[in-house]
Design a protein around this motif. Structure first.
Motif, PDB file in Angstrom:
ATOM      1  N   ALA A 108     -41.784 -20.065 -46.524  1.00 17.08           N
ATOM      2  CA  ALA A 108     -41.015 -19.582 -45.410  1.00 17.08           C
ATOM      3  C   ALA A 108     -40.160 -18.577 -45.341  1.00 17.08           C
ATOM      4  O   ALA A 108     -40.247 -17.704 -44.509  1.00 17.08           O
ATOM      5  N   TRP A 109     -39.800 -18.068 -46.649  1.00 17.47           N
ATOM      6  CA  TRP A 109     -39.143 -16.963 -46.779  1.00 17.47           C
ATOM      7  C   TRP A 109     -39.913 -15.667 -46.637  1.00 17.47           C
ATOM      8  O   TRP A 109     -39.418 -14.871 -45.760  1.00 17.47           O
TER       9      TRP A 109
ATOM     10  N   LEU B 105     -40.582 -15.157 -42.976  1.00 15.99           N
ATOM     11  CA  LEU B 105     -39.337 -14.794 -42.462  1.00 15.99           C
ATOM     12  C   LEU B 105     -39.273 -13.037 -42.556  1.00 15.99           C
ATOM     13  O   LEU B 105     -39.229 -12.508 -41.616  1.00 15.99           O
ATOM     14  N   LEU B 106     -39.514 -12.786 -43.786  1.00 16.27           N
ATOM     15  CA  LEU B 106     -39.505 -11.209 -44.186  1.00 16.27           C
ATOM     16  C   LEU B 106     -40.684 -10.556 -43.204  1.00 16.27           C
ATOM     17  O   LEU B 106     -40.135  -9.513 -42.471  1.00 16.27           O
TER      18      LEU B 106
ATOM     19  N   LEU C 119     -40.004 -10.489 -39.461  1.00 15.78           N
ATOM     20  CA  LEU C 119     -38.702  -9.680 -39.207  1.00 15.78           C
ATOM     21  C   LEU C 119     -39.002  -8.101 -39.236  1.00 15.78           C
ATOM     22  O   LEU C 119     -38.674  -7.358 -38.335  1.00 15.78           O
ATOM     23  N   LEU C 120     -39.609  -7.810 -40.157  1.00 15.30           N
ATOM     24  CA  LEU C 120     -40.215  -6.355 -40.336  1.00 15.30           C
ATOM     25  C   LEU C 120     -41.237  -6.171 -39.330  1.00 15.30           C
ATOM     26  O   LEU C 120     -40.969  -5.076 -38.541  1.00 15.30           O
TER      27      LEU C 120
END
Lengths: 97, 355, 283
Positions: free
Chosen positions: B163-164, B167-168, B171-172
């Protein structure tokens, strides 16, 4: 307009921070710098136009709220994430329940 | 209001309301979610029927026409995506409801699954309907955040790590997309895709905007060199979620890329853009296929096959340059995305059922 | 004469830009996580100055409250839950000889492009439609009327973020304030009414001047955080601010709000501190 160039430079710093940072918290900071630079570009654009343009201002306000929401989620995920190489006082890798 | 307008409002607002309802009253969550998603399916059907019988549909929101306000736009492409979303979401909801053990022990996951899943549907529908670049950004964030949370619902550390990284990546991707949007706004002063198509010129600012927006979208769509986050995210998520992720959530940024390159950026296709995108597609087909062959777990194999399939999708750009074949190429791309969505969702469910 | 009046502004802009660059570098590449976080908070405050220089007072208010305030509180609370001794700053990437020239080239390209943007803007459209929008402040008009659907989705994102934070469940290690100050509870009790008053004022002001429900919500949220932090130090006076209460108020209010995420921005920071009600009462 100087602020546009500043926005470009901040974007570069954020991007390089995102790729070079080891610690996840630093990646979150880099993402925030990235979005701040984009907002700066938008508002600098609004400043240049004649008459003063309110649409980018509204957009940036919306963007700031979205960014703080994503930052909150990212931080909440981050503190639950086991960080590689982290060790406790006795030198053993720490387990997270 | 006409039937089409009601359908469009239901597509976005109903899942949002149902999500709040499901969160406040967890006992009614299942019923609320299923009813909402069936209505969404019907609304998507109505909208597609309208597009097929009348032609592309457009609606300004709040009575403020395009340069100032936001417009909704539905044509064959967005209609197909809406129908795919509603269909896969309905099946995923039914699967989740019937999943053994879903009702009992995993109380927290159960409590939060339905609101998040409804938010995902709302974000997807808003994205497919909107004709406004910034509005699409907000819809993407809605979609991305709920997808991240749904991945993290799976128990265990690998799911959190997956998930992390998702997410990165998302978002990028959003930041890059928004940078492109600001450049385009600075250049032309419009956010509406239709108006942008009319005024777009191939100058430096526009090309740079097209490049960064495409990069951001390809990162979100996990096209070859930017696919690093996908296998883990899709392999580790709960099964009902994996299906929706592979079928629709990855297809959404791809849809957006197609929408942009079909509309405003069409002029750039002939100037090397198409070749570059096509080469990326070829690399994705080969690399994704090779990695899929090397996997030992079925879920990971399916995930890598997604990378490969979207490589095939990328081939639409070089095929569409030629004016004679372009219509055929776009139709093919839509069919590919539809077929891939259905097949991939079915594969994930079948895997869960047999092993 | 003209040059004399322009120079101080240009010098100020230049210094501001340099400070922003340095702080951004410290936040992303500096040594020590705590220092990075503090640099980022100062970065947010200086960004507010930049917004003022760019004639965007609405954003300046929001940035000071959200960008520096709420985000700073979130970052510090996350930092409090991490053992951050292991971070020695980012080392230079190994392929720096590849990255630095490529980065500079992209930067130059971006700067040239940004410099040449014609920036037509929609200012005239907004001005001509302002009379029909019902408010005097053009930014509020765009947010609540022309682009209200953006705002609706944005409220959706906020609400979603709150639910997502909730869905992650309680953190194993609750936040431990580094310096329990005896003055904090009194200060919190004393200041909270001021925060409420200020937010109501900002809400009312938003219809005709910079301000509005968004900034009001941020101020109220900051007050809530202060109450929460001070409440942790002595028993549970922050209980009436508890999550359960807020959830209900918020969900009842949310559909009736004209569009700005007032209660959303209040609840988000409180929720993000983990499970404040439970952890608070256990302490």
């Amino acid at each position: 307009m100087m602020y546009m160039v500043l926005a470009g430079a901040l974007f570069g710093i954020g991007l390089s921070g995102l790729f070079s940072a080891r610690h996840p918290l630093r990646k979150v900071l880099s993402l925030n710098v990235l979005s701040a630079s984009v907002f700066l570009l938008l508002v600098a654009v609004a400043r240049q136009s004649e008459p003063l343009d309110a649409v980018p201002h509204a957009i940036v306000l919306t963007g700031i709220v979205v960014t703080v929401s994503t930052t909150a989620v990212a931080l909440a995920l981050l503190v639950r994430l086991p960080i590689r190489g982290r060790q406790d006082a006795a030198g053993r890798p720490k387990e997270r329940p | 209001m006409t039937l089409g307008e009601w359908a469009a409002v239901a597509l976005v607002v109903l899942p949002l309301l149902a999500a709040i309802g499901a969160f406040v009253v967890p006992r009614a969550a299942l019923a609320l979610a299923l009813v909402a998603v069936v209505i969404v399916l019907a609304a998507a059907g109505v909208l597609v029927f309208q597009v097929l019988s009348v032609g592309p549909w457009r609606q300004t929101l709040g009575g403020w026409p395009a340069p100032l306000g936001i417009a909704w736009h539905a044509d064959g492409l967005s209609g197909a995506m809406l129908l795919l979303t509603a269909g896969v979401a309905t099946c995923a909801g039914a699967y989740r409801a019937a999943e053994p053990g879903a009702a009992g022990n995993m109380l927290v996951a159960q409590r939060f699954f339905w609101p998040l899943w409804l938010f995902l549907v709302a974000g997807l529908n808003a994205l497919f309907l909107s004709a406004d670049l910034f509005n699409i950004y907000v819809a993407q964030e809605l979609m991305g955040l709920s997808a991240v949370a749904l991945i993290a619902l799976a128990v265990g550390t690998p799911a959190l790590a997956a998930a992390w990284s998702y997410l990165l990546a998302t978002l990028l991707g959003s930041s890059l997309y928004l940078l492109g949007v600001s450049l385009l706004y600075g250049r032309y002063g419009v956010l509406d895709i239709g108006l942008l198509t009319d005024v777009f010129e191939a100058d430096l600012a526009s090309v740079l905007a097209a490049v960064v927006m495409t990069l951001g979208l390809l990162l979100k769509a996990a096209v070859f060199p930017l696919h690093f986050w996908l296998p883990a995210a899709h392999g580790k998520a709960p099964t009902a979620v994996s299906a929706v992720l592979s079928a629709v959530v990855v297809a959404a940024p791809f849809y957006l890329a197609v929408r942009l390159w079909l509309g405003p950026f069409a002029e750039l296709l002939g100037q090397g853009g198409a070749t570059l995108l096509g080469l990326l597609g070829v690399a994705a087909i080969l690399w994704g296929g090779l990695q899929a062959l090397l996997q030992r777990r079925l879920k990971m194999l399916i995930a890598y096959s997604t990378v490969s399939q979207f490589g095939f999708g990328m081939l639409v750009f070089p095929l569409a340059v030629d004016a004679d074949s372009s219509q055929l190429a776009w139709t093919g791309a839509v069919l590919l995305v539809l077929a891939h969505g259905l097949a991939k969702a079915a594969l994930f469910w079948r895997r869960a059922a047999c092993c | 004469m003209g040059a004399v009046t322009i120079w101080p502004a240009a010098v100020f802009d230049g210094l501001l830009a340099l400070a922003l660059l340095w702080l951004a570098w410290q936040a992303t590449h500096g040594a020590g996580l705590f220092r990075s976080v503090v640099s980022f908070i100062v970065f947010g405050l200086l960004m507010a100055l930049a917004w003022v220089r760019l004639e965007a007072p609405d954003i300046a208010l929001a940035e000071a409250a959200i960008g520096a305030g709420v985000t700073g509180a979130l970052l510090l609370s996350a930092l409090g839950r991490l053992e951050y001794s292991d971070d020695r700053g980012a080392s230079a990437p190994r392929e720096w000889w590849l990255w630095v020239p490529a980065g500079l080239a992209v930067l130059g390209l971006l700067a040239v492009v940004a410099w040449q943007l014609p920036t037509p803007g929609l200012g005239e459209h907004v001005d001509s439609a302002l009379a029909r929008s019902g408010v005097d402040n053009p930014v509020t008009a765009v947010l609540l009327n022309f682009r209200a659907f953006d705002t609706l989705l944005e409220v959706g994102v906020l609400l979603l973020a709150a639910i997502v934070l909730w869905s992650f469940g309680a953190v194993a290690r609750p936040l431990v304030p580094a310096v329990p100050s005896p003055a904090l509870p009194a200060l919190g009790r004393l200041l909270f009414p001021v925060f409420v008053l200020l937010s109501v004022y900002l809400l009312w002001r938003g219809s005709h001047a910079p301000g509005g429900a968004f900034q009001a919500g941020a101020v109220l949220g900051a007050g809530g955080i202060l109450m929460l932090l001070s409440g942790r130090a002595r028993g549970c006076p922050a209980r009436f601010l508890g999550v359960a209460f807020y959830r209900w108020v918020w969900l009842v209010w949310w559909p009736w709000r004209p569009g700005r995420p007032l209660w959303g921005s209040v609840s988000l920071p409180i929720l993000s501190l983990g499970q404040p009600r439970r952890s608070c009462c256990l302490s």
